[in-house]
Design an enzyme around this catalytic site. Structure first.
Site, PDB file in Angstrom:
ATOM      1  N   LYS A  50       0.849  -1.214   0.000  1.00  0.00           N
ATOM      2  CA  LYS A  50       0.000   0.000   0.000  1.00  0.00           C
ATOM      3  C   LYS A  50       0.877   1.255   0.000  1.00  0.00           C
ATOM      4  CE  LYS A  50      -3.784  -2.487   2.090  1.00  0.00           C
ATOM      5  NZ  LYS A  50      -4.413  -3.004   3.310  1.00  0.00           N
ATOM      6  N   GLN A  94      -4.624  -1.623   9.707  1.00  0.00           N
ATOM      7  CA  GLN A  94      -4.584  -2.968   9.109  1.00  0.00           C
ATOM      8  C   GLN A  94      -5.181  -4.019  10.054  1.00  0.00           C
ATOM      9  OE1 GLN A  94      -3.425  -3.714   5.853  1.00  0.00           O
ATOM     10  NE2 GLN A  94      -4.324  -5.695   6.316  1.00  0.00           N
ATOM     11  N   ASP A 117     -11.305   2.530   4.354  1.00  0.00           N
ATOM     12  CA  ASP A 117     -11.731   1.126   4.298  1.00  0.00           C
ATOM     13  C   ASP A 117     -13.260   1.029   4.197  1.00  0.00           C
ATOM     14  OD1 ASP A 117      -9.717  -0.762   4.222  1.00  0.00           O
ATOM     15  OD2 ASP A 117      -9.329  -0.673   6.382  1.00  0.00           O
TER      16      ASP A 117
END
Ligand code: NAD
Length: 296
Positions: A50, A94, A117
């Site tokens: 990422k 994460q 997200d």
């Protein structure tokens, strides 16, 4: 037809690059913060790629790597700092977090405008309400993009989504049933009865289960489209790594029956990062409107 996720993801990333350049020319560099707690090797790989993709597109990026022993209050403090940081438009914590942490509490602490997200309750509600400012979870958004790019008609199609997680199954079903797509959606899960029979009704199957090669040839209506979200490691002593990746679909026996199917790897996987970058751009763009609304 094999749906090439690598190619579609590359196209999305090229669009992101162009859009990032436009924003940078206007004085706004899109910024993404990625927070990793603990030393899960797969998570470390995801976070690394990422951050690398951000650099490649010209985004500002911040990587916070914290030990597994980090207390929840410390992580909340970092989230608050990132919420307040005007150079950061997207924050990703994460998953999975260490077991002593309450993932929901962390998600709720995020500024929903930076929740790239799409897991914060405000974004979940916006998705259900079909509000275009919603930040939509990256994996199901990526599946929608693959269907669109492959020219698969959705309006009126019978779609079976296998799995009801908040990360994939539920948002996937919401996107498919929305007025933009107009599919007829069945959500199947671990308690569904006679899943093969349910799947045989489907024009499109989205498999997001986490069970290697569960979807078999006799579950498929000939000509159906199959999107395989699953990423499962199975033992492969002949490989250097000792394992190989397979999806939730028994690809070799299912593919010949389908009109289109995604491979694993190289299908949905590459789309998730591409859509994360797209969400970061959306959050950056929306922050411009928010600051001009505050001024006026
Ligand atoms: P999850 O474990 O949270 O959810 C799995 C779902 O499958 C559950 O809702 C459960 O009810 C259902 N299920 C379990 N056993 C079943 C059975 N026997 N029959 C029918 N349904 C059953 O998983 P998730 O986070 O939604 O992920 C699903 C899969 O997708 C995993 O393999 C994961 O690695 C993969 N994944 C891939 C990406 C990507 O970028 N490609 C992103 C997220 C998840």
């Amino acid at each position: 037809m094999l749906i090439d996720g690598k190619k579609v993801a590359q196209d999305v990333l090229e669009m992101c690059r162009a859009e990032a350049k436009e924003l940078i020319d206007q004085g706004l560099r899109p910024g993404l913060a990625v927070v990793l707690v603990g030393d899960d090797p797969a998570s470390a790989v995801y976070v690394g790629s990422k951050v690398k993709t951000c650099a490649d597109l010209g985004f500002h990026s911040v990587e916070k790597i914290l030990p597994a022993s980090t207390r929840q209050e410390e992580l909340l403090e970092i989230v608050q700092q990132l919420n307040a940081d005007p150079s950061i438009h997207g924050i990703l914590v994460q998953s999975p977090l260490p077991p002593h942490m309450d993932e929901q509490a962390i998600v709720r602490a995020l500024d929903p405008r930076k929740d790239v997200d799409g897991f914060h309750p405000e974004n979940v509600a916006k998705l259900v309400m079909e509000d275009p400012s919603a930040l939509v979870p990256c994996t199901p958004a990526g599946c929608m993009k693959l269907l669109e790019q492959a020219g698969i008609p959705l309006a009126g199609a019978n779609v079976v989504v296998i799995g009801r997680s908040m990360i994939v199954g539920k948002p996937m079903a919401m996107l498919l049933v929305s007025k933009a797509a107009n599919a007829t959606v069945t959500i199947a899960h671990s308690r569904s009865r006679d899943l093969p029979r349910i799947c045989r009704q489907a024009d499109i199957i989205i498999a997001a289960v986490g069970r290697p090669e569960m979807v078999r040839a006799d579950w498929i209506k000939p000509g159906a489209v199959v999107i395989d979200v699953g990423i499962n490691r199975i033992a492969a002593p002949e490989k250097k790594a000792g394992y190989r990746l397979v999806g939730d679909v028994a690809f070799a026996e299912v593919a010949p029956l389908c009109s289109a199917i995604t491979p694993v790897p190289g299908g949905v996987g590459p789309m998730t990062i591409a859509m994360l970058m797209k969400n970061t751009l959306q959050a950056a763009r929306q922050s411009l409107h928010q600051s001009s609304a505050q001024k006026s």
